[in-house]
Design a protein around this motif. Structure first.
Motif, PDB file in Angstrom:
ATOM      1  N   VAL B 148       0.876  -1.164   0.000  1.00  0.00           N
ATOM      2  CA  VAL B 148       0.000   0.000   0.000  1.00  0.00           C
ATOM      3  C   VAL B 148       0.915   1.217   0.000  1.00  0.00           C
ATOM      4  CG1 VAL B 148      -1.832   1.221   1.199  1.00  0.00           C
ATOM      5  CG2 VAL B 148      -1.725  -1.266   1.272  1.00  0.00           C
ATOM      6  N   TYR B 149       0.758   2.029  -1.047  1.00  0.00           N
ATOM      7  CA  TYR B 149       1.728   3.097  -1.302  1.00  0.00           C
ATOM      8  C   TYR B 149       0.970   4.421  -1.356  1.00  0.00           C
ATOM      9  CZ  TYR B 149       5.501   5.486  -3.989  1.00  0.00           C
ATOM     10  OH  TYR B 149       6.470   6.339  -4.433  1.00  0.00           O
ATOM     11  N   HIS B 166       2.895  -5.724 -10.964  1.00  0.00           N
ATOM     12  CA  HIS B 166       2.294  -6.363  -9.778  1.00  0.00           C
ATOM     13  C   HIS B 166       0.952  -5.731  -9.437  1.00  0.00           C
ATOM     14  CE1 HIS B 166       6.093  -8.372  -9.026  1.00  0.00           C
ATOM     15  NE2 HIS B 166       6.719  -7.218  -9.011  1.00  0.00           N
ATOM     16  N   ARG B 167       0.198  -5.336 -10.446  1.00  0.00           N
ATOM     17  CA  ARG B 167      -1.036  -4.584 -10.194  1.00  0.00           C
ATOM     18  C   ARG B 167      -1.923  -5.215  -9.127  1.00  0.00           C
ATOM     19  NH1 ARG B 167      -1.162  -0.634 -14.052  1.00  0.00           N
ATOM     20  NH2 ARG B 167      -0.242  -1.326 -16.002  1.00  0.00           N
ATOM     21  N   ASP B 168      -2.032  -6.523  -9.148  1.00  0.00           N
ATOM     22  CA  ASP B 168      -2.963  -7.186  -8.213  1.00  0.00           C
ATOM     23  C   ASP B 168      -2.464  -7.144  -6.773  1.00  0.00           C
ATOM     24  OD1 ASP B 168      -0.877  -8.703  -9.195  1.00  0.00           O
ATOM     25  OD2 ASP B 168      -1.867 -10.599  -8.704  1.00  0.00           O
ATOM     26  N   ARG B 169      -1.189  -6.844  -6.567  1.00  0.00           N
ATOM     27  CA  ARG B 169      -0.645  -6.816  -5.201  1.00  0.00           C
ATOM     28  C   ARG B 169      -0.429  -5.395  -4.686  1.00  0.00           C
ATOM     29  NH1 ARG B 169       1.465 -11.658  -3.425  1.00  0.00           N
ATOM     30  NH2 ARG B 169       1.820 -13.274  -4.985  1.00  0.00           N
ATOM     31  N   VAL B 170      -0.511  -4.419  -5.571  1.00  0.00           N
ATOM     32  CA  VAL B 170      -0.107  -3.052  -5.233  1.00  0.00           C
ATOM     33  C   VAL B 170      -1.310  -2.119  -5.252  1.00  0.00           C
ATOM     34  CG1 VAL B 170       1.285  -1.080  -5.977  1.00  0.00           C
ATOM     35  CG2 VAL B 170       2.214  -3.408  -6.156  1.00  0.00           C
ATOM     36  N   SER B 171      -1.464  -1.320  -4.187  1.00  0.00           N
ATOM     37  CA  SER B 171      -2.466  -0.257  -4.188  1.00  0.00           C
ATOM     38  C   SER B 171      -1.728   1.069  -4.130  1.00  0.00           C
ATOM     39  CB  SER B 171      -3.380  -0.359  -2.963  1.00  0.00           C
ATOM     40  OG  SER B 171      -3.931  -1.650  -2.865  1.00  0.00           O
ATOM     41  N   VAL B 172      -1.855   1.870  -5.180  1.00  0.00           N
ATOM     42  CA  VAL B 172      -1.253   3.198  -5.203  1.00  0.00           C
ATOM     43  C   VAL B 172      -2.352   4.199  -4.848  1.00  0.00           C
ATOM     44  CG1 VAL B 172      -0.121   4.927  -6.641  1.00  0.00           C
ATOM     45  CG2 VAL B 172       0.448   2.496  -6.914  1.00  0.00           C
ATOM     46  N   LEU B 173      -2.179   4.877  -3.715  1.00  0.00           N
ATOM     47  CA  LEU B 173      -3.265   5.706  -3.178  1.00  0.00           C
ATOM     48  C   LEU B 173      -2.784   7.127  -2.879  1.00  0.00           C
ATOM     49  CD1 LEU B 173      -4.722   3.085  -0.613  1.00  0.00           C
ATOM     50  CD2 LEU B 173      -5.564   3.583  -2.917  1.00  0.00           C
ATOM     51  N   PRO B 174      -2.672   7.962  -3.919  1.00  0.00           N
ATOM     52  CA  PRO B 174      -2.279   9.353  -3.666  1.00  0.00           C
ATOM     53  C   PRO B 174      -3.315  10.044  -2.794  1.00  0.00           C
ATOM     54  CG  PRO B 174      -2.322   8.837  -6.026  1.00  0.00           C
ATOM     55  CD  PRO B 174      -2.945   7.694  -5.330  1.00  0.00           C
ATOM     56  N   GLN B 175      -2.810  10.898  -1.917  1.00  0.00           N
ATOM     57  CA  GLN B 175      -3.695  11.528  -0.927  1.00  0.00           C
ATOM     58  C   GLN B 175      -4.734  12.447  -1.576  1.00  0.00           C
ATOM     59  OE1 GLN B 175      -1.448  13.339   2.231  1.00  0.00           O
ATOM     60  NE2 GLN B 175      -3.263  14.214   3.185  1.00  0.00           N
ATOM     61  N   ASP B 176      -4.331  13.149  -2.673  1.00  0.00           N
ATOM     62  CA  ASP B 176      -5.276  14.079  -3.292  1.00  0.00           C
ATOM     63  C   ASP B 176      -6.408  13.340  -4.020  1.00  0.00           C
ATOM     64  OD1 ASP B 176      -3.685  13.122  -5.294  1.00  0.00           O
ATOM     65  OD2 ASP B 176      -3.514  15.029  -6.363  1.00  0.00           O
ATOM     66  N   GLU B 177      -6.229  12.052  -4.267  1.00  0.00           N
ATOM     67  CA  GLU B 177      -7.296  11.280  -4.911  1.00  0.00           C
ATOM     68  C   GLU B 177      -8.062  10.434  -3.896  1.00  0.00           C
ATOM     69  OE1 GLU B 177      -5.726   8.881  -8.152  1.00  0.00           O
ATOM     70  OE2 GLU B 177      -4.253  10.433  -8.626  1.00  0.00           O
ATOM     71  N   HIS B 178      -7.361   9.924  -2.883  1.00  0.00           N
ATOM     72  CA  HIS B 178      -7.963   8.921  -1.993  1.00  0.00           C
ATOM     73  C   HIS B 178      -7.971   9.315  -0.524  1.00  0.00           C
ATOM     74  CE1 HIS B 178      -8.041   5.834  -5.177  1.00  0.00           C
ATOM     75  NE2 HIS B 178      -6.914   6.414  -5.571  1.00  0.00           N
ATOM     76  N   GLY B 179      -7.391  10.450  -0.186  1.00  0.00           N
ATOM     77  CA  GLY B 179      -7.291  10.813   1.218  1.00  0.00           C
ATOM     78  C   GLY B 179      -6.195  10.019   1.909  1.00  0.00           C
TER      79      GLY B 179
END
Lengths: 402, 324
Positions: B148-149, B166-179
């Motif tokens: 989780v990045y 590794h799309r299925d293992r990686v969650s890219v969660l920028p703060q301006d998009e996802h909090g």
């Protein structure tokens, strides 16, 4: 494209009893033949020159250990026991066991043993000299006796069954050679019994609450190892930690008894003791050689020789340690030499993790002997003990003069 | 053949390596690659290791190795420009150029990957760097893992492209998009066999620490580049440091460090960060009651009382004896 190079080939059996008895001519022949030599006898290769040995040992990316560091290729043949998590492993699996053991056996951790081992060595030497000057066989009386006094205690082994340690280690080191070799076949008879005992000692409940063994289990409790790995890491101590040290101490005692002036020099300059032990490890190389297995075509040396992928190659620590292109007077044991860079403990990520333990054992014993013994000399013909991997003495008759 | 050249390791002075590339890896982040100018192998390292980069001032900064350890000839680090920093990252961004030689200390590892059947990697911003080699290791071992990045914006997050496989293992969660990262939810699902590796800014580490309260203490492994907040020293009066090897004694007044005191007695101790994070100045303690003020030792290490980081740690009692 370059033409396929014809490699120098030697009709040499490194595991022949005559070669094991005196390997020096074979090592010289291997060094002279070239940086990479084919050994058709076992359909394998050898590297024996210092620079190339050191480069191969450093290059774990090209020379893997997890296919076994003996002749048996674990990719295609079944090992005689579950592979070691250290010696017979590669990164990343190798990382955690190595990190844990390096901490437990590191110089800082050993400080608490120094005084005890010095006192123990003094007691051993006093007992031997209780009746004045003594004639002893230095192999059982010193080289075996001292490690067997201090090391099993340091690991935290129980009192019973310690006689299994030396034959177990001896067989493990023989088993890096060909499986149909007479030394291996002879050891096979009793190996189950020794293995069974060693396996039992690796369990937490059979180890003392303080010691290297308990430290390994504590590392598993902290999550630095898995609990399934802990007994195998203890097993590595018991396999690799006894015979090697015994033969290292045998080597330095033999060297000091046979090199004119060496004993007097160390008595006058006790600060040379540590270097003298490492010099003996260079000179004698208690561990003579281990195999690696290539994971790709690997160039060896500077003249274009290429070792093909998937091949076993015997990497001769002992030959490198006497390579005249690297060492001045390599065949001379010189206690004033700086033997830094010798590969007697290996090199790179698999370099002996217990080397500080070995040095402390040797230093403790030699210091006690040097304090009491004014003259150390052979009184009879020393007898070799043959092993497919180790260079060892079976008997060193000596007079210890007070 | 460069493969035949052994590494030139000088633990006392470290290496001098050449910058062979310097490329933008995200907004405010450059990736440097470093090689030995003679073509020698570089010292081996394990995932989680860092190196010191020596600045022209002689100070150093620690950066995680984030390259491929199967390439024995190249180190890679990712450097975030820190506008509020002490000038190290600005020098690297603005002055250090391809072709330059730069002094290196280490590598050292205080963030080692322990064996496990499952990993959860949590990265905040540039904290992705030590986790990249861990991911490569987990992948090679066939171990189950998830990353989780988080970061401020997608553009500020380095090395996302390298995780694409590794799309299925990686969650890219920028703060301006996802909090903010949904840490409580994430960590509530973690079982006791999972090892959680987290690297990033202090608020993220503290939040992960809190969210792992229900897990066994060894489940969470974090790396702090910034020093932990320390209270005042236990002792506000001078104490004596004795050097066990020479018998020399030196007084440590409240305004100087043990490191400075020892140096004034003529003993060189290699040091680097001067804030108790890098571990370079580790010194064996022969006797004394320690006031540990580093961010390195865990409780067991502190309780052992046999080593200290002399750049920050001090004495509770009148006297320390060091193996110097």
């Amino acid at each position: 494209m370059t033409a396929v190079q014809t490699l120098p080939t030697l009709d040499l059996d490194p595991f022949d009893p005559e070669v094991l008895r005196d390997p020096l001519p074979a090592h010289a022949a291997l060094r002279d033949a070239g940086p990479l030599v084919r050994l058709p006898r076992y359909d394998t290769y050898a590297i024996a020159r210092y620079d190339d040995v050191r480069a191969a040992l450093s290059d774990w990316q090209s020379f893997e250990s997890s296919a076994g560091v003996g002749l048996t290729n674990f990719r295609t043949e079944t090992p005689w026991r579950p592979p070691s998590l250290l010696l017979e492993a590669d990164p990343p699996g190798h990382d955690a066991p190595r990190t844990v053991l390096a901490g437990i056996l590191g110089p800082r951790a050993l400080r608490r043993l120094r005084e005890d081992w010095a006192a123990d060595a003094e007691r051993l030497v006093s007992d031997l000299l209780a009746g004045g000057s003594a004639e002893v066989d230095a192999v059982p009386a010193l080289a075996e006796a001292f490690p067997l006094r201090v090391f099993p205690d340091a690991v935290g082994l129980g009192r019973d069954g310690r006689e299994h340690l030396l034959p177990y280690g001896d067989h493990a080191f023989n088993a890096f050679g060909p499986t149909d070799n007479a030394l291996v076949l002879a050891g096979n008879a009793d190996v189950a019994e020794h293995s069974g005992w060693v396996g039992e000692q690796c369990r937490r409940e059979n180890l003392a609450p303080v010691g290297f063994g308990a430290d390994i289990w504590a590392a598993a409790d902290r999550g630095d190892l898995t609990h399934a790995q802990a007994p195998l890491v203890v097993r590595s101590l018991l396999t690799a930690g006894v015979d090697t040290t015994v033969h290292g101490i045998g080597a330095v005692l033999h060297a000091l008894a046979t090199t004119p002036g060496a004993w007097d020099l160390l008595r006058a300059r006790p600060e040379l003791v540590r270097g003298a032990f490492d010099e003996a490890v260079r000179w004698e190389s208690p561990v003579q050689a281990f195999f690696r297995t290539t994971v790709r075509d690997v160039p060896v040396g500077r003249d274009g020789a290429v070792l093909p992928a998937g091949q076993k190659v015997l990497v001769f620590f002992a030959a490198a340690n006497r390579d005249p292109h690297h060492w001045t007077d390599p065949d001379t044991f010189d206690p004033t030499r700086d033997p830094s860079g010798h590969v007697g403990f290996g090199m790179g990520i698999h370099q002996c993790v217990g080397q500080h333990v070995a040095r402390l054992e040797a230093e403790s014993l030699l210091t006690a002997l040097l304090t009491r013994v004014t003259r150390l000399e052979l009184t009879g013909e020393p007898v070799r003990h043959l092993n497919n991997t180790l260079r060892a003495w079976a008997s060193l008759p000596m007079r210890l003069t007070i | 053949m460069s493969a035949a050249v052994p590494p030139r390791v000088d633990p006392g002075r470290g290496l001098s390596l050449r910058v062979t590339s310097k490329t933008p890896a995200a907004d405010g982040v450059v990736a440097l690659t470093l090689t030995d100018p003679t073509g020698a192998r570089l010292p081996d390292w394990t995932p989680g290791s860092h190196i010191d980069l020596i600045l022209p001032s002689g100070e150093s900064r620690q950066y995680s190795l984030c390259g491929d350890r199967w390439d024995a000839h190249t180190y890679r680090v990712g450097v975030l420009r820190e506008p509020g920093g002490r000038g190290g990252s600005a020098w690297i961004h603005d002055e250090l150029a391809v072709g330059d030689l730069v002094g290196i200390g280490g590598p050292r590892n205080r963030f080692g990957l322990v064996p496990s059947s499952r990993y959860l990697f949590v990265a905040g911003g540039i904290g992705i760097t030590p986790l990249l080699p861990m991911i490569a290791a987990a992948d090679r071992l066939g171990t189950d893992w998830r990353l989780v990045y988080g970061g401020r914006t997608r553009g500020s997050m380095a090395f996302i492209d390298e995780l694409a496989g590794h799309r299925d293992r990686v969650s890219v969660l920028p703060q301006d998009e996802h909090g903010l990262l949904p840490l409580a939810d994430l960590l509530a699902e973690v079982d006791a066999d999972t090892r959680v590796y987290c690297c990033g800014p202090a608020p993220l580490l503290d939040a992960v620490d809190d969210a792992c309260a229900h897990l066994p203490s060894q489940a969470l492994r974090t790396e702090r580049f910034a020093a932990r907040e320390q209270g005042a020293p236990v002792r506000d009066t001078p104490f004596t440091v004795a050097l066990g090897r020479t018998g020399t004694e030196v007084e440590v007044t409240p305004d100087i460090t043990v490191l400075e005191a020892v140096r004034s007695a003529g003993v060189e101790v290699l040091s680097s960060c001067r804030e108790g994070t890098c571990g370079t100045c580790e010194t064996t303690v022969l006797a004394g009651d320690l006031d540990h003020r580093d961010s390195i030792l865990d409780e067991d290490g502190r309780a052992a009382g046999d080593c200290m980081f002399v750049c920050v740690s001090r004495s509770r009692g009148d006297r320390l004896v060091l193996d110097l």
